[in-house]
Write a protein that holds these residues in place. Structure first.
Motif, PDB file in Angstrom:
ATOM      1  N   ILE A 281     -13.709 -10.117   9.314  1.00 60.03           N
ATOM      2  CA  ILE A 281     -12.364  -9.560   9.174  1.00 60.03           C
ATOM      3  C   ILE A 281     -12.393  -8.079   9.544  1.00 60.03           C
ATOM      4  O   ILE A 281     -13.419  -7.414   9.425  1.00 60.03           O
ATOM      5  CB  ILE A 281     -11.790  -9.733   7.751  1.00 60.03           C
ATOM      6  N   VAL A 282     -11.230  -7.571   9.991  1.00 56.16           N
ATOM      7  CA  VAL A 282     -11.060  -6.144  10.281  1.00 56.16           C
ATOM      8  C   VAL A 282     -10.308  -5.546   9.097  1.00 56.16           C
ATOM      9  O   VAL A 282      -9.188  -5.979   8.792  1.00 56.16           O
ATOM     10  CB  VAL A 282     -10.271  -5.935  11.594  1.00 56.16           C
ATOM     11  N   PRO A 283     -10.913  -4.572   8.387  1.00 52.37           N
ATOM     12  CA  PRO A 283     -10.267  -4.031   7.182  1.00 52.37           C
ATOM     13  C   PRO A 283      -8.822  -3.590   7.398  1.00 52.37           C
ATOM     14  O   PRO A 283      -7.949  -3.885   6.569  1.00 52.37           O
ATOM     15  CB  PRO A 283     -11.168  -2.849   6.811  1.00 52.37           C
ATOM     16  N   LEU A 284      -8.542  -2.905   8.510  1.00 52.81           N
ATOM     17  CA  LEU A 284      -7.179  -2.426   8.744  1.00 52.81           C
ATOM     18  C   LEU A 284      -6.208  -3.588   8.923  1.00 52.81           C
ATOM     19  O   LEU A 284      -5.056  -3.528   8.469  1.00 52.81           O
ATOM     20  CB  LEU A 284      -7.142  -1.500   9.965  1.00 52.81           C
ATOM     21  N   GLN A 285      -6.675  -4.663   9.561  1.00 56.02           N
ATOM     22  CA  GLN A 285      -5.806  -5.832   9.719  1.00 56.02           C
ATOM     23  C   GLN A 285      -5.552  -6.512   8.374  1.00 56.02           C
ATOM     24  O   GLN A 285      -4.441  -6.999   8.117  1.00 56.02           O
ATOM     25  CB  GLN A 285      -6.420  -6.811  10.719  1.00 56.02           C
ATOM     26  N   PHE A 286      -6.574  -6.532   7.506  1.00 59.32           N
ATOM     27  CA  PHE A 286      -6.387  -7.085   6.155  1.00 59.32           C
ATOM     28  C   PHE A 286      -5.378  -6.228   5.379  1.00 59.32           C
ATOM     29  O   PHE A 286      -4.483  -6.756   4.714  1.00 59.32           O
ATOM     30  CB  PHE A 286      -7.726  -7.140   5.409  1.00 59.32           C
ATOM     31  N   LEU A 287      -5.518  -4.901   5.473  1.00 65.17           N
ATOM     32  CA  LEU A 287      -4.580  -4.000   4.800  1.00 65.17           C
ATOM     33  C   LEU A 287      -3.152  -4.230   5.308  1.00 65.17           C
ATOM     34  O   LEU A 287      -2.196  -4.272   4.522  1.00 65.17           O
ATOM     35  CB  LEU A 287      -4.999  -2.547   5.031  1.00 65.17           C
ATOM     36  N   THR A 288      -3.031  -4.406   6.609  1.00 63.63           N
ATOM     37  CA  THR A 288      -1.723  -4.679   7.204  1.00 63.63           C
ATOM     38  C   THR A 288      -1.086  -5.920   6.592  1.00 63.63           C
ATOM     39  O   THR A 288       0.122  -5.964   6.336  1.00 63.63           O
ATOM     40  CB  THR A 288      -1.866  -4.864   8.735  1.00 63.63           C
ATOM     41  N   ALA A 289      -1.935  -6.933   6.332  1.00 66.35           N
ATOM     42  CA  ALA A 289      -1.430  -8.200   5.794  1.00 66.35           C
ATOM     43  C   ALA A 289      -0.906  -8.068   4.365  1.00 66.35           C
ATOM     44  O   ALA A 289      -0.019  -8.828   3.948  1.00 66.35           O
ATOM     45  CB  ALA A 289      -2.533  -9.265   5.849  1.00 66.35           C
ATOM     46  N   ILE A 290      -1.442  -7.105   3.596  1.00 71.53           N
ATOM     47  CA  ILE A 290      -1.011  -7.000   2.193  1.00 71.53           C
ATOM     48  C   ILE A 290       0.048  -5.920   1.961  1.00 71.53           C
ATOM     49  O   ILE A 290       0.677  -5.898   0.902  1.00 71.53           O
ATOM     50  CB  ILE A 290      -2.209  -6.768   1.236  1.00 71.53           C
ATOM     51  N   LEU A 291       0.256  -5.050   2.951  1.00 72.32           N
ATOM     52  CA  LEU A 291       1.312  -4.044   2.818  1.00 72.32           C
ATOM     53  C   LEU A 291       2.679  -4.682   3.067  1.00 72.32           C
ATOM     54  O   LEU A 291       2.787  -5.709   3.729  1.00 72.32           O
ATOM     55  CB  LEU A 291       1.081  -2.901   3.817  1.00 72.32           C
ATOM     56  N   PRO A 292       3.749  -4.067   2.550  1.00 74.73           N
ATOM     57  CA  PRO A 292       5.092  -4.609   2.811  1.00 74.73           C
ATOM     58  C   PRO A 292       5.385  -4.666   4.307  1.00 74.73           C
ATOM     59  O   PRO A 292       5.015  -3.766   5.057  1.00 74.73           O
ATOM     60  CB  PRO A 292       6.018  -3.599   2.115  1.00 74.73           C
ATOM     61  N   ASP A 293       6.045  -5.733   4.727  1.00 77.27           N
ATOM     62  CA  ASP A 293       6.464  -5.869   6.122  1.00 77.27           C
ATOM     63  C   ASP A 293       7.493  -4.773   6.423  1.00 77.27           C
ATOM     64  O   ASP A 293       8.506  -4.667   5.719  1.00 77.27           O
ATOM     65  CB  ASP A 293       7.094  -7.251   6.322  1.00 77.27           C
ATOM     66  N   PRO A 294       7.251  -3.937   7.457  1.00 77.39           N
ATOM     67  CA  PRO A 294       8.227  -2.880   7.774  1.00 77.39           C
ATOM     68  C   PRO A 294       9.654  -3.409   7.945  1.00 77.39           C
ATOM     69  O   PRO A 294      10.610  -2.718   7.604  1.00 77.39           O
ATOM     70  CB  PRO A 294       7.693  -2.297   9.083  1.00 77.39           C
ATOM     71  N   ALA A 295       9.766  -4.636   8.446  1.00 71.23           N
ATOM     72  CA  ALA A 295      11.099  -5.212   8.651  1.00 71.23           C
ATOM     73  C   ALA A 295      11.826  -5.452   7.331  1.00 71.23           C
ATOM     74  O   ALA A 295      13.051  -5.593   7.303  1.00 71.23           O
ATOM     75  CB  ALA A 295      10.986  -6.526   9.432  1.00 71.23           C
ATOM     76  N   SER A 296      11.063  -5.493   6.205  1.00 74.35           N
ATOM     77  CA  SER A 296      11.671  -5.743   4.894  1.00 74.35           C
ATOM     78  C   SER A 296      12.123  -4.466   4.201  1.00 74.35           C
ATOM     79  O   SER A 296      12.727  -4.516   3.127  1.00 74.35           O
ATOM     80  CB  SER A 296      10.666  -6.477   3.995  1.00 74.35           C
ATOM     81  N   LEU A 297      11.832  -3.310   4.786  1.00 78.55           N
ATOM     82  CA  LEU A 297      12.111  -2.037   4.111  1.00 78.55           C
ATOM     83  C   LEU A 297      13.574  -1.618   4.212  1.00 78.55           C
ATOM     84  O   LEU A 297      14.030  -0.771   3.441  1.00 78.55           O
ATOM     85  CB  LEU A 297      11.239  -0.919   4.698  1.00 78.55           C
ATOM     86  N   GLY A 298      14.292  -2.178   5.172  1.00 73.44           N
ATOM     87  CA  GLY A 298      15.635  -1.701   5.476  1.00 73.44           C
ATOM     88  C   GLY A 298      16.564  -1.635   4.284  1.00 73.44           C
ATOM     89  O   GLY A 298      17.207  -0.612   4.038  1.00 73.44           O
ATOM     90  N   GLU A 299      16.633  -2.711   3.511  1.00 76.34           N
ATOM     91  CA  GLU A 299      17.601  -2.743   2.421  1.00 76.34           C
ATOM     92  C   GLU A 299      17.200  -1.843   1.261  1.00 76.34           C
ATOM     93  O   GLU A 299      18.012  -1.568   0.378  1.00 76.34           O
ATOM     94  CB  GLU A 299      17.790  -4.180   1.936  1.00 76.34           C
ATOM     95  N   ARG A 300      15.954  -1.346   1.247  1.00 74.44           N
ATOM     96  CA  ARG A 300      15.482  -0.478   0.173  1.00 74.44           C
ATOM     97  C   ARG A 300      15.548   1.011   0.536  1.00 74.44           C
ATOM     98  O   ARG A 300      15.429   1.860  -0.338  1.00 74.44           O
ATOM     99  CB  ARG A 300      14.011  -0.791  -0.145  1.00 74.44           C
ATOM    100  N   THR A 301      15.696   1.312   1.828  1.00 77.68           N
ATOM    101  CA  THR A 301      15.485   2.692   2.288  1.00 77.68           C
ATOM    102  C   THR A 301      16.780   3.493   2.287  1.00 77.68           C
ATOM    103  O   THR A 301      17.796   3.065   2.821  1.00 77.68           O
ATOM    104  CB  THR A 301      14.870   2.694   3.696  1.00 77.68           C
ATOM    105  N   LYS A 302      16.694   4.684   1.677  1.00 72.19           N
ATOM    106  CA  LYS A 302      17.813   5.615   1.643  1.00 72.19           C
ATOM    107  C   LYS A 302      17.364   6.937   2.264  1.00 72.19           C
ATOM    108  O   LYS A 302      16.185   7.257   2.275  1.00 72.19           O
ATOM    109  CB  LYS A 302      18.274   5.844   0.203  1.00 72.19           C
ATOM    110  N   GLY A 303      18.318   7.715   2.778  1.00 71.43           N
ATOM    111  CA  GLY A 303      17.979   8.999   3.388  1.00 71.43           C
ATOM    112  C   GLY A 303      18.167   8.972   4.892  1.00 71.43           C
ATOM    113  O   GLY A 303      18.736   8.032   5.451  1.00 71.43           O
ATOM    114  N   LYS A 304      17.668  10.006   5.554  1.00 77.97           N
ATOM    115  CA  LYS A 304      17.916  10.179   6.984  1.00 77.97           C
ATOM    116  C   LYS A 304      16.635  10.500   7.748  1.00 77.97           C
ATOM    117  O   LYS A 304      15.647  10.949   7.172  1.00 77.97           O
ATOM    118  CB  LYS A 304      18.925  11.317   7.210  1.00 77.97           C
ATOM    119  N   THR A 305      16.692  10.282   9.050  1.00 72.35           N
ATOM    120  CA  THR A 305      15.655  10.757   9.974  1.00 72.35           C
ATOM    121  C   THR A 305      16.245  11.875  10.825  1.00 72.35           C
ATOM    122  O   THR A 305      17.460  11.927  11.047  1.00 72.35           O
ATOM    123  CB  THR A 305      15.165   9.645  10.917  1.00 72.35           C
ATOM    124  N   ASN A 306      15.381  12.751  11.293  1.00 71.97           N
ATOM    125  CA  ASN A 306      15.777  13.761  12.278  1.00 71.97           C
ATOM    126  C   ASN A 306      14.634  13.864  13.286  1.00 71.97           C
ATOM    127  O   ASN A 306      13.519  14.236  12.923  1.00 71.97           O
ATOM    128  CB  ASN A 306      16.017  15.120  11.605  1.00 71.97           C
TER     129      ASN A 306
END
Length: 399
Positions: A281-306
């Motif tokens: 296994i590749v540690p970074l790929q394993f970490l990727t698998a257990i972190l929240p899916d970026p696509a799931s963050l939308g409904e939780r995220t508040k604030g702005k980008t610049n």
């Protein structure tokens, strides 16, 4: 007007699909293709019923023969690559084999080492020229819009550009202790790499995140910004003649950097394979698998980008400073397309780049970065499709 094949079904791909459907006069028919066809079907089910005809398909983007078969069966005018950057070359090969224009948002990355270089894709220039096809590289925000911003400044505001500082700030909060706003594997490889910037014709290397400033950004206030290397520096240093220095800065919170340091110290960000219970296994790929899916963050995220460019140079013999930027609201982006602003700011420019290639505005045989085309139609489209830009002629300069 035409047909587009969209490869990928993550957060950015979802934005691209939404925006193609909104722009149905140009994108009359699209096909969403991914290794996981259920994700494609979910997008189709969500958006079906409008003027744009939506198809889905299963494809392994690592397999050129599968890609060729899909492209031949669907017959698109352009392929929009929003899959993983490891797959850029197989998709480019498939476009060459089938006579289709190519658009992506991120440079090719070899799996073994994070390089952030365009050399592999630039090597395709002659092949695309001979085929009469356009390959548009890096049509996201950074790279992408930042290159268009620079080309626009060069065209309208400067006789010579000497200094460029790209500042990417995210003041959004998703509520998790640690999560990445786009693909965790790419994100962490990027952040843990050495910093690098262009100065007086040479590259200056820095330790990861060792250079820090505080910059007061419109609508989000003072933020810690860290010097990083980003691939658009490579193309801008080549394409903006006479530039003396180009740097890239990104914001990170102390909490984010603390978590990242711990993960790095225990080996979880490594891309070196290890054996675990008889499996490699590749540690970074394993970490990727257990972190929240970026696509799931939308409904939780508040604030702005610049995100924008602070540019210094000369106009009519006088020194001039110009700041051009976009501010996006995470909640507004989610309300419109179901994704947070990080995905939104990448997906909208991918659709715009594809539109300009497809309608002939940015069609030129070869392999090109966005700053090599006329920026005006792209700048107009940003205002039209959800990424309005602002400008200032008296910004605070970075040290």
């Amino acid at each position: 007007m035409g047909k587009a094949l969209i490869i990928g079904a993550g957060g950015v791909a979802s934005v691209v699909v939404h925006k193609c459907v909104q722009n149905s006069d140009v994108f009359e028919e699209i096909c969403i293709a991914s290794r996981t066809v259920s994700k494609c079907d979910a997008l189709k089910n969500k958006l079906d019923g409008g003027k744009t005809i939506i198809h889905t398909a299963q494809v392994d983007a690592d397999n050129t023969d599968e890609l060729i078969e899909l492209i031949n069966s669907f017959g698109p005018d352009v392929v929009i690559n929003v899959a993983l950057p490891y797959q850029d070359l197989t998709i480019m090969d498939a476009c060459l084999a089938t006579g289709v224009h190519y658009i992506d948002t991120a440079n090719y990355e070899p799996l073994d080492t994070a390089k952030f270089e365009y050399k592999w894709q630039w090597a395709y220039k002659e092949k695309f020229e001979k085929a009469g096809l356009t390959a548009l590289l890096g049509s996201g925000f950074d790279p992408g819009v930042t290159g268009v911003f620079t080309a626009y400044a060069q065209k309208h505001h400067f006789d010579e550009i000497h200094y460029i500082d790209i500042v990417d700030a995210n003041a959004g909060d998703h509520g998790y202790h640690f999560a990445t706003n786009f693909n965790p594997e790419i994100n962490i490889r990027e952040i843990t790499a050495n910093g690098r910037y262009f100065k007086d014709g040479e590259w200056v290397e820095t330790a990861p995140l060792s250079e820090k400033q505080v910059y007061d950004l419109p609508e989000i206030g003072p933020k810690d910004i860290y010097l990083m290397y980003h691939e658009e520096l490579e193309s801008l240093s080549k394409n903006i003649k006479g530039v003396k220095q180009i740097r890239f800065w990104m914001t990170f919170s102390e909490k984010y950097l603390t978590h990242l340091k711990v993960l790095e110290n225990v080996g979880m960000t490594s891309i070196e394979p290890i054996m675990y219970e008889g499996k490699e296994i590749v540690p970074l790929q394993f970490l990727t698998a257990i972190l929240p899916d970026p696509a799931s963050l939308g409904e939780r995220t508040k604030g702005k980008t610049n995100i924008g460019c602070v540019i210094q140079g000369v106009k009519d013999g006088q020194p001039k400073t110009y700041y051009v930027y976009n501010v996006s609201d995470h909640e507004a982006c989610f309300k419109e397309v179901g994704s947070q602003a990080i995905s939104y700011t990448t997906g909208v420019p991918a659709m715009i780049g594809a539109m300009l290639v497809m309608n002939g505005t940015w069609q030129k045989p070869g392999v090109y970065n966005v700053e090599e085309f006329d920026p005006d139609p792209f700048m107009e489209a940003l205002n039209e499709f959800g990424l309005p830009w602002k400008e200032s002629f008296s910004p605070t300069l970075l040290d």
